[in-house]
Design a protein around this motif. Structure first.
Motif, PDB file in Angstrom:
ATOM      1  N   GLU A   1       0.829  -1.207   0.000  1.00 55.40           N
ATOM      2  CA  GLU A   1       0.000   0.000   0.000  1.00 55.40           C
ATOM      3  C   GLU A   1       0.866   1.262   0.000  1.00 55.40           C
ATOM      4  OE1 GLU A   1      -3.558   2.139   2.585  1.00 55.40           O
ATOM      5  OE2 GLU A   1      -2.376   0.538   3.508  1.00 55.40           O
ATOM      6  N   ARG A   2       1.935   1.253   0.799  1.00 58.78           N
ATOM      7  CA  ARG A   2       2.842   2.404   0.842  1.00 58.78           C
ATOM      8  C   ARG A   2       3.469   2.643  -0.535  1.00 58.78           C
ATOM      9  NH1 ARG A   2       7.889   3.657   1.013  1.00 58.78           N
ATOM     10  NH2 ARG A   2       8.688   1.537   1.073  1.00 58.78           N
ATOM     11  N   LEU A   3       3.882   1.563  -1.192  1.00 59.45           N
ATOM     12  CA  LEU A   3       4.474   1.677  -2.524  1.00 59.45           C
ATOM     13  C   LEU A   3       3.447   2.142  -3.554  1.00 59.45           C
ATOM     14  CD1 LEU A   3       6.648  -1.554  -2.449  1.00 59.45           C
ATOM     15  CD2 LEU A   3       7.467   0.818  -2.328  1.00 59.45           C
ATOM     16  N   ARG A   4       2.210   1.668  -3.404  1.00 61.63           N
ATOM     17  CA  ARG A   4       1.136   2.063  -4.328  1.00 61.63           C
ATOM     18  C   ARG A   4       0.886   3.566  -4.262  1.00 61.63           C
ATOM     19  NH1 ARG A   4      -4.337   2.199  -2.888  1.00 61.63           N
ATOM     20  NH2 ARG A   4      -3.949   0.748  -1.192  1.00 61.63           N
ATOM     21  N   LYS A   5       0.995   4.133  -3.075  1.00 64.08           N
ATOM     22  CA  LYS A   5       0.726   5.562  -2.889  1.00 64.08           C
ATOM     23  C   LYS A   5       1.939   6.448  -3.178  1.00 64.08           C
ATOM     24  CE  LYS A   5      -2.936   4.762   0.431  1.00 64.08           C
ATOM     25  NZ  LYS A   5      -3.380   4.929   1.814  1.00 64.08           N
TER      26      LYS A   5
ATOM     27  N   VAL B   1       7.286   5.644  -7.501  1.00 64.21           N
ATOM     28  CA  VAL B   1       7.381   4.234  -7.912  1.00 64.21           C
ATOM     29  C   VAL B   1       6.709   4.081  -9.267  1.00 64.21           C
ATOM     30  CG1 VAL B   1       6.703   1.862  -7.368  1.00 64.21           C
ATOM     31  CG2 VAL B   1       7.456   3.395  -5.543  1.00 64.21           C
ATOM     32  N   ARG B   2       7.513   3.712 -10.262  1.00 61.64           N
ATOM     33  CA  ARG B   2       6.994   3.561 -11.616  1.00 61.64           C
ATOM     34  C   ARG B   2       6.642   2.115 -11.933  1.00 61.64           C
ATOM     35  NH1 ARG B   2       8.288   8.079 -14.755  1.00 61.64           N
ATOM     36  NH2 ARG B   2       7.128   7.055 -16.404  1.00 61.64           N
ATOM     37  N   ALA B   3       7.259   1.180 -11.221  1.00 60.01           N
ATOM     38  CA  ALA B   3       6.964  -0.238 -11.437  1.00 60.01           C
ATOM     39  C   ALA B   3       7.250  -0.992 -10.153  1.00 60.01           C
ATOM     40  CB  ALA B   3       7.797  -0.799 -12.577  1.00 60.01           C
ATOM     41  N   LEU B   4       6.505  -2.061  -9.947  1.00 58.61           N
ATOM     42  CA  LEU B   4       6.680  -2.916  -8.775  1.00 58.61           C
ATOM     43  C   LEU B   4       6.880  -4.338  -9.261  1.00 58.61           C
ATOM     44  CD1 LEU B   4       6.590  -3.434  -5.709  1.00 58.61           C
ATOM     45  CD2 LEU B   4       4.101  -3.553  -5.898  1.00 58.61           C
ATOM     46  N   VAL B   5       8.045  -4.900  -8.959  1.00 65.39           N
ATOM     47  CA  VAL B   5       8.354  -6.284  -9.310  1.00 65.39           C
ATOM     48  C   VAL B   5       8.293  -7.079  -8.017  1.00 65.39           C
ATOM     49  CG1 VAL B   5      10.092  -7.854 -10.242  1.00 65.39           C
ATOM     50  CG2 VAL B   5       9.852  -5.545 -11.185  1.00 65.39           C
ATOM     51  N   VAL B   6       7.483  -8.130  -7.992  1.00 62.41           N
ATOM     52  CA  VAL B   6       7.349  -8.952  -6.791  1.00 62.41           C
ATOM     53  C   VAL B   6       8.044 -10.283  -7.041  1.00 62.41           C
ATOM     54  CG1 VAL B   6       5.745  -9.994  -5.151  1.00 62.41           C
ATOM     55  CG2 VAL B   6       5.144  -7.853  -6.276  1.00 62.41           C
TER      56      VAL B   6
ATOM     57  N   LEU C   1      -2.146  -6.369  -4.347  1.00 62.63           N
ATOM     58  CA  LEU C   1      -1.425  -6.252  -5.621  1.00 62.63           C
ATOM     59  C   LEU C   1      -2.381  -5.907  -6.758  1.00 62.63           C
ATOM     60  CD1 LEU C   1       1.082  -9.210  -5.275  1.00 62.63           C
ATOM     61  CD2 LEU C   1       1.643  -6.765  -5.334  1.00 62.63           C
ATOM     62  N   ASP C   2      -3.597  -6.413  -6.682  1.00 63.20           N
ATOM     63  CA  ASP C   2      -4.619  -6.089  -7.683  1.00 63.20           C
ATOM     64  C   ASP C   2      -4.949  -4.588  -7.647  1.00 63.20           C
ATOM     65  OD1 ASP C   2      -5.766  -7.497  -9.704  1.00 63.20           O
ATOM     66  OD2 ASP C   2      -7.620  -7.942  -8.615  1.00 63.20           O
ATOM     67  N   LEU C   3      -5.002  -4.028  -6.439  1.00 61.30           N
ATOM     68  CA  LEU C   3      -5.242  -2.586  -6.299  1.00 61.30           C
ATOM     69  C   LEU C   3      -4.125  -1.777  -6.960  1.00 61.30           C
ATOM     70  CD1 LEU C   3      -6.532  -2.164  -2.637  1.00 61.30           C
ATOM     71  CD2 LEU C   3      -7.779  -1.655  -4.740  1.00 61.30           C
ATOM     72  N   VAL C   4      -2.891  -2.251  -6.821  1.00 64.54           N
ATOM     73  CA  VAL C   4      -1.767  -1.576  -7.460  1.00 64.54           C
ATOM     74  C   VAL C   4      -1.981  -1.562  -8.966  1.00 64.54           C
ATOM     75  CG1 VAL C   4       0.714  -1.702  -7.957  1.00 64.54           C
ATOM     76  CG2 VAL C   4      -0.111  -2.148  -5.640  1.00 64.54           C
TER      77      VAL C   4
END
Length: 123
Positions: free
Chosen positions: A83-87, A91-96, A115-118
């Motif tokens: 959630e912190r990263l989403r906001k 952050v242009r991309a998130l790799v899990v 992750l779906d919210l992101v």
């Protein structure tokens, strides 16, 4: 800026070259009680974040079992971080990256939902 753990160096260097961005490594510090703290370098937009998920998935907070050398990933800890990263607008991309034998279905569902919210809100 691409953030990665030192053990992800080959992958991180390849991603940074592909995305034409700077690379910075996340430092970890393990306290005597087993708690792990991350120290992030100063970030400049845009950045790609590599989120490393290790250990069994459980409901609640993440923790480490030092005697067994096992890490346990709690859905509450991970969803707060996602959630912190989403906001975070930088952050242009998130790799899990997931290294887990599995675990609690409810925890996996909570993480998947976040992750779906992101995906829905950012991309």
């Amino acid at each position: 800026m691409l953030l990665a753990f030192a053990d992800e160096s080959p992958l991180a260097h390849a991603l940074a070259r592909e995305m034409d961005c700077e690379l910075a490594f996340i430092e970890t510090h393990r306290f005597p009680d087993g708690e792990i703290k991350l120290r992030l370098p100063p970030a400049l937009p845009p950045r790609v974040v590599v989120l490393l998920v290790q250990g069994d998935l459980v409901q609640g907070d993440s923790f480490t079992v030092p005697l067994l050398g096992r890490q346990v990933t709690g859905d509450r800890t991970l969803t707060k971080e996602i959630e912190r990263l989403r906001k975070d607008p930088s952050v242009r991309a998130l790799v899990v990256r997931i290294d887990s034998p599995g675990g609690d279905v409810g925890a996996a569902e909570a993480i998947a939902r976040e992750l779906d919210l992101v995906r829905k809100e950012r991309w």
